[in-house]
Enzyme design. Structure first.
Site, PDB file in Angstrom:
ATOM      1  N   LYS A 167      98.119 108.729   9.864  1.00 42.71           N
ATOM      2  CA  LYS A 167      98.404 107.598   8.972  1.00 42.71           C
ATOM      3  C   LYS A 167      99.664 107.883   8.156  1.00 42.71           C
ATOM      4  CE  LYS A 167      93.672 106.186   8.789  1.00 42.71           C
ATOM      5  NZ  LYS A 167      92.376 106.670   8.350  1.00 42.71           N
TER       6      LYS A 167
ATOM      7  N   GLN B  77      88.382 107.570   3.749  1.00 45.07           N
ATOM      8  CA  GLN B  77      88.057 107.954   5.123  1.00 45.07           C
ATOM      9  C   GLN B  77      86.558 108.196   5.285  1.00 45.07           C
ATOM     10  OE1 GLN B  77      90.448 108.089   7.635  1.00 45.07           O
ATOM     11  NE2 GLN B  77      88.726 108.382   9.012  1.00 45.07           N
TER      12      GLN B  77
ATOM     13  N   ASP C  49      90.953  98.410   4.550  1.00 42.98           N
ATOM     14  CA  ASP C  49      90.018  98.640   5.656  1.00 42.98           C
ATOM     15  C   ASP C  49      89.165  97.388   5.918  1.00 42.98           C
ATOM     16  OD1 ASP C  49      89.967 101.043   7.093  1.00 42.98           O
ATOM     17  OD2 ASP C  49      89.164 102.148   5.382  1.00 42.98           O
TER      18      ASP C  49
HETATM   19  N1  GUN Z   1      86.435 106.432  10.119  1.00 44.79           N
HETATM   20  C1  GUN Z   1      86.502 106.040  11.415  1.00 44.79           C
HETATM   21  N2  GUN Z   1      87.203 104.889  11.518  1.00 44.79           N
HETATM   22  C2  GUN Z   1      87.583 104.553  10.270  1.00 44.79           C
HETATM   23  C3  GUN Z   1      88.346 103.470   9.738  1.00 44.79           C
HETATM   24  O1  GUN Z   1      88.805 102.560  10.431  1.00 44.79           O
HETATM   25  N3  GUN Z   1      88.513 103.499   8.382  1.00 44.79           N
HETATM   26  C4  GUN Z   1      88.021 104.474   7.602  1.00 44.79           C
HETATM   27  N4  GUN Z   1      88.233 104.391   6.291  1.00 44.79           N
HETATM   28  N5  GUN Z   1      87.317 105.481   8.059  1.00 44.79           N
HETATM   29  C5  GUN Z   1      87.107 105.519   9.398  1.00 44.79           C
END
Ligand code: GUN
Length: 284
Positions: free
Chosen positions: A54, A98, A121
């Site tokens: 990211k 996350q 998200d």
């Molecule tokens: N863990 C696995 N996929 C995701 C996602 O798209 N967003 C977040 N915040 N955590 C994740």
């Protein structure tokens, strides 16, 4: 004839180019850049890789990013305090916590504490509600990326039988809602579904998001079907595998996404998109 490969890197590159241009235009006009804060609690190796990717992707398109890496022993109150600080931080337009979080932390409580206006998200109940209503503000990144890929390849969704394998809040449920909003006839399958093979065999579009390597076999797929593979499973050999038996299924399907290089790159791209959108909303 083998299926046409849906190239997530190609679709991503075209959307990231747009993000870069828009980001530059806002910087020139408003002296502002979108800002993303990623919060990582604990040492989950897959999460560490996601967060690193990211950061790099933000840099590439001109988005400011910061990482908050906290030890697994972090208390719920400490995490809430950090989120509160980020909610009030003017240079941050998107907050991503996350998942998974350590067991002693209540996921829902944390996700609900992120300002719905910075919820890039799309996991906050307010944003889930907007999506449900058909008036999305922030769409969860993976399902959003799936729709963008289908659009890029001019794949018509209306009237198609779409089968979503998996019912998670992150992928399965929002993917089903988005496909429904595009006028597909949608079935959601899960671990208790009876006659799963028969249901899958009727699908014009399959979205596989169950986290089981090579679960979808050639015999379960209708000729010409569009197969979207969300799975990222690590095999004993160390290689990555999707939820679909790619080599066999590509011989019968019409379109198919590879793993890696399919849905994966799209998830981060749509996160960048949502972060930019968040800044755009705040200055409009
Ligand atoms: N863990 C696995 N996929 C995701 C996602 O798209 N967003 C977040 N915040 N955590 C994740």
């Amino acid at each position: 004839m083998d299926a046409k490969i849906i190239d997530g890197k190609l679709v991503s590159a075209s959307i990231r180019e747009k993000i870069k241009e828009k980001t530059k235009a806002i910087k020139d006009k408003h002296s502002r850049v979108p800002g993303l804060a990623a919060v990582l609690v604990g040492e989950d190796p897959a999460s560490q890789i996601y967060v690193r990717n990211k950061r790099k992707s933000c840099e590439d398109v001109g988005i400011y990013s910061e990482e908050h890496k906290l030890p697994a022993s972090t208390t719920q109150d400490e995490l809430l305090e950090l989120i509160n600080k980020l909610n009030n931080d003017k240079k941050i337009n998107g907050i991503l916590v996350q998942l998974p979080l350590p067991k002693h932390i209540d996921d829902s409580l944390i996700l609900n504490s992120v300002s719905s206006e910075k919820d890039v998200d799309g996991f906050h109940p307010i944003n889930a509600g907007y999506l449900f209503e058909g008036k999305p503000q922030f769409i969860p990144c993976t399902p959003h990326g799936i729709i963008k890929m289908l659009e890029f390849y001019d794949i018509d969704i209306e009237g198609k039988n779409a089968v979503v394998l998996g019912r998670s809040n992150i992928v399965g449920k929002p993917a089903a809602i988005l496909l429904l909003q595009k006028n597909a006839t949608v079935t959601i399958c899960h671990s208790r579904t009876k006659n799963l093979e028969d249901v899958l065999k009727e699908a014009d579009i399959i979205v596989a998001a169950i986290g089981r390597a090579h679960f979808v076999k050639k015999e379960m797929v209708k000729e010409g079907a569009i197969v979207i593979d969300v799975g990222i499973n690590r095999l004993d050999t160390g290689k990555l595998a999707g939820d679909v038996d790619f080599e066999a299924v590509k011989k019968i399907s019409g379109f198919i996404t590879p793993v890696p290089g399919g849905v994966g790159p799209m998830t981060i791209t749509m996160l960048l998109w949502n972060t930019l959108t968040s800044l755009e909303k705040s200055i409009s």
